[in-house]
Write a protein that holds these residues in place. Structure first.
Motif, PDB file in Angstrom:
ATOM      1  N   SER A  20       0.835  -1.193   0.000  1.00  0.00           N
ATOM      2  CA  SER A  20       0.000   0.000   0.000  1.00  0.00           C
ATOM      3  C   SER A  20       0.874   1.249   0.000  1.00  0.00           C
ATOM      4  N   ALA A  21       1.896   1.211   0.835  1.00  0.00           N
ATOM      5  CA  ALA A  21       2.756   2.391   0.964  1.00  0.00           C
ATOM      6  C   ALA A  21       3.585   2.632  -0.297  1.00  0.00           C
ATOM      7  N   GLY A  23       4.205   3.029  -3.865  1.00  0.00           N
ATOM      8  CA  GLY A  23       3.307   3.233  -4.997  1.00  0.00           C
ATOM      9  C   GLY A  23       3.850   4.283  -5.946  1.00  0.00           C
ATOM     10  N   LEU A  24       2.940   4.870  -6.712  1.00  0.00           N
ATOM     11  CA  LEU A  24       3.347   5.931  -7.639  1.00  0.00           C
ATOM     12  C   LEU A  24       4.038   7.042  -6.862  1.00  0.00           C
ATOM     13  N   GLY A  25       3.604   7.206  -5.605  1.00  0.00           N
ATOM     14  CA  GLY A  25       4.207   8.237  -4.759  1.00  0.00           C
ATOM     15  C   GLY A  25       5.714   8.060  -4.659  1.00  0.00           C
ATOM     16  N   TYR A 102      -5.668   8.810  -8.816  1.00  0.00           N
ATOM     17  CA  TYR A 102      -4.487   7.936  -8.787  1.00  0.00           C
ATOM     18  C   TYR A 102      -4.616   6.860  -9.871  1.00  0.00           C
ATOM     19  N   SER A 222       3.106   9.047   1.097  1.00  0.00           N
ATOM     20  CA  SER A 222       3.872   7.868   0.714  1.00  0.00           C
ATOM     21  C   SER A 222       3.631   6.712   1.686  1.00  0.00           C
ATOM     22  N   SER A 224       0.919   6.096   3.120  1.00  0.00           N
ATOM     23  CA  SER A 224      -0.524   5.744   3.087  1.00  0.00           C
ATOM     24  C   SER A 224      -1.235   6.101   4.379  1.00  0.00           C
ATOM     25  N   MET A 227      -5.834   7.817   5.555  1.00  0.00           N
ATOM     26  CA  MET A 227      -6.991   7.394   4.755  1.00  0.00           C
ATOM     27  C   MET A 227      -7.615   6.143   5.300  1.00  0.00           C
ATOM     28  N   ALA A 229      -6.215   3.296   5.390  1.00  0.00           N
ATOM     29  CA  ALA A 229      -5.769   2.071   4.700  1.00  0.00           C
ATOM     30  C   ALA A 229      -5.026   1.158   5.675  1.00  0.00           C
ATOM     31  N   SER A 320      -5.303  -1.317  -1.838  1.00  0.00           N
ATOM     32  CA  SER A 320      -5.519  -0.923  -0.437  1.00  0.00           C
ATOM     33  C   SER A 320      -6.522   0.223  -0.354  1.00  0.00           C
TER      34      SER A 320
HETATM   35  N1  PFF Z   1       1.287   5.362  -0.544  1.00  0.00           N
HETATM   36  C1  PFF Z   1       0.851   5.347  -1.907  1.00  0.00           C
HETATM   37  C2  PFF Z   1       1.932   5.931  -2.779  1.00  0.00           C
HETATM   38  O1  PFF Z   1       2.946   6.394  -2.280  1.00  0.00           O
HETATM   39  O2  PFF Z   1       1.772   5.907  -3.987  1.00  0.00           O
HETATM   40  C3  PFF Z   1      -0.421   6.105  -2.093  1.00  0.00           C
HETATM   41  C4  PFF Z   1      -1.505   5.732  -1.128  1.00  0.00           C
HETATM   42  C5  PFF Z   1      -2.025   4.442  -1.091  1.00  0.00           C
HETATM   43  C6  PFF Z   1      -1.968   6.679  -0.258  1.00  0.00           C
HETATM   44  C7  PFF Z   1      -3.003   4.106  -0.197  1.00  0.00           C
HETATM   45  C8  PFF Z   1      -2.953   6.345   0.647  1.00  0.00           C
HETATM   46  C9  PFF Z   1      -3.470   5.053   0.671  1.00  0.00           C
HETATM   47  F1  PFF Z   1      -4.408   4.766   1.518  1.00  0.00           F
END
Ligand code: PFF
Length: 461
Positions: A20-21, A23-25, A102, A222, A224, A227, A229, A320
């Protein structure tokens, strides 16, 4: 009543939460923010935020979820009673907003992967123009972002162990392998060391207010946080598992990928004589040109691996995000999981359409230049709005834990499965952070974002 689903064990939980953490971020946003904010100076500030703000908030979020064993709304309500459930609802709403745009960016990555491997992305003349046309033309985009949402829903509809856990167990190791292979390759290029220097040797004169603002915003997103999650994933965690060490591993895994993404991107960018401060299109405009220079075969392999990795990273995050409202509806409204997932996916996909059409699509000028938002586009508006919501949600989480749930109750939960926790002294650090550092930092960030984005006060400070 059937028993609530659980991750099969610690590894399953850690991989899913790290998925989850990461990601595109990490791969798309972190390198361009670092590039814009002076490279190493940004990295330094980012690491401080991760350690002092994000790690403590992450432990608190997971602890709330595991203690209550419910979705974001249900958990706040069960522990806090009264109107505290609305903090969970805030997180769920923000999650839906973030997923809506996203998924559009994930669709770009998916489209670039298909194009670079199976079509002619490597023969494009000008990648800047190509990208501008690509994001403005809804035909392909619509298809790819719909495809991405379908993949997400397919996984989430399979449930915790068979869907989310299995997908992460495959994609997360795959992502690390691809990333390391790409770093090894990029470090061997001529001129690569200039990129490493830019990235690793801080120049403190580069530090500005933006370094702080972008740093804390990025760190929070980044990991997560805010939210629900990690709270929701925490609710699927067995009582005998160690939350504190799991959160430390998740934080490290996420930070590592962001760090490594920079270590891959900057040598590539510098060796090709490009500027690191390209902003959001860095990954879509600069990198394809570099893959092109590698020739048709190597370019396909390296470029294809890169965009595949980006898709893996995005998919483990979108699942997530979709799980958060799904858990809410399944827990609270007793709706069947599969139907709920597909309905939510459809609604969120439709909600993403204005973002998709706001990147230069002809006939949609209104979305491309919002009159009430200083002429910025709709996707930027939603992303800024979500970032503000996240900081507000982080702030409220700290208030909730400190004044409603009470810190000693949280420590009690954290100590389950972590026998040495109370004697390690770590709880003093977490206390201080949740009570003092985080609410102040989140409060300042929220105010600054509000002033800067909505009141156009960018030049005042
Ligand atoms: N952490 C993910 C990223 O860095 O792309 C983005 C994200 C996913 C934010 C899930 C929040 C979340 F609940």
């Amino acid at each position: 009543m059937t028993e609530r689903a659980k991750f099969s064990g610690r590894i399953g939980f850690i991989l899913a939460a790290a998925g989850s953490a990461v990601g595109l971020g990490n791969i798309w946003r972190f390198p361009y923010l670092a590039g814009k904010n002076g490279g190493a100076s940004f990295l330094l500030i980012y690491l401080l935020f991760i350690a002092f703000i994000c790690f403590p908030i992450m432990t608190a979020e997971i602890a709330i979820g595991r203690k209550a064993g419910l979705n974001a709304y249900g958990s706040y309500k069960k522990i806090g009673s009264g109107s505290w459930g609305s903090v969970g609802i805030l997180g769920i709403i923000i999650g839906i907003l973030v997923l809506s745009f996203y998924n559009v960016v994930a669709g770009w990555a998916f489209g670039y992967f298909i194009e670079i491997v199976f079509s002619d992305l490597l023969s494009v003349k000008d990648y800047g123009t190509h990208f501008a046309h690509y994001v403005a033309d809804p035909s392909d985009n619509l298809f790819f972002s719909m495809g991405f949402m379908i993949l997400t829903a397919l996984i989430v509809s399979q449930g915790i162990q068979k869907g989310i856990e299995v997908a992460n167990k495959i994609m997360m190791p795959g992502l690390y392998i691809l990333l390391i292979a790409l770093i090894v390759y990029s470090l061997t290029l001529p001129g690569a060391m200039k990129g490493v220097e830019f990235y690793l040797i801080p120049d403190i004169t580069e530090i500005t207010r933006h370094t702080f603002l972008d740093g804390v915003r990025q760190a929070f997103f980044s990991l997560s946080l805010g939210m629900g999650a990690l709270l929701t994933y925490g609710s699927y965690l067995h009582k005998d598992q160690n939350i504190v060490s799991s959160a430390a591993i998740i934080t490290l895994a996420d930070t590592m990928v962001a760090f490594l993404a920079g270590l891959m991107v900057f040598p590539l960018v510098f060796s090709a004589g490009q500027s690191p401060a390209e902003g959001p299109p860095l990954v879509f405009m600069i990198l394809p040109k570099i893959f092109q220079d590698m020739g048709p075969i190597l370019g396909r392999i390296v470029g294809g691996s890169f965009f595949l990795m980006l898709c893996f990273a995005a998919l483990t995050s979108t699942i997530s995000m979709l799980e958060v409202p799904t858990a809410y509806l399944v827990d609270e409204k007793k709706l069947p999981r599969k139907k709920t997932v597909w309905t939510l996916a459809t609604v969120v996909f439709i909600m993403g359409l204005p973002s998709l059409l706001s990147q230069g699509t002809k006939g949609f000028d209104m979305l491309n230049k919002l009159s009430f938002y200083h002429g910025r586009d709709f996707m930027t508006f939603i992303s800024d709005l979500a970032d503000m919501g996240l900081t507000l949600s982080g702030f409220l989480l700290c208030i909730f834990v400190t004044y409603r749930w009470k810190l000693f109750n949280m420590h009690e939960e954290l100590a389950i499965g972590s026998p040495g926790y109370m004697s390690s002294g770590l709880h003093h650090f977490i206390n201080f952070s949740i009570r003092i550092i985080c609410p102040i930092a989140m409060g300042i960030l929220f105010t600054m974002l509000m002033l800067e984005k909505f009141f156009g006060l960018d030049n005042i400070f």
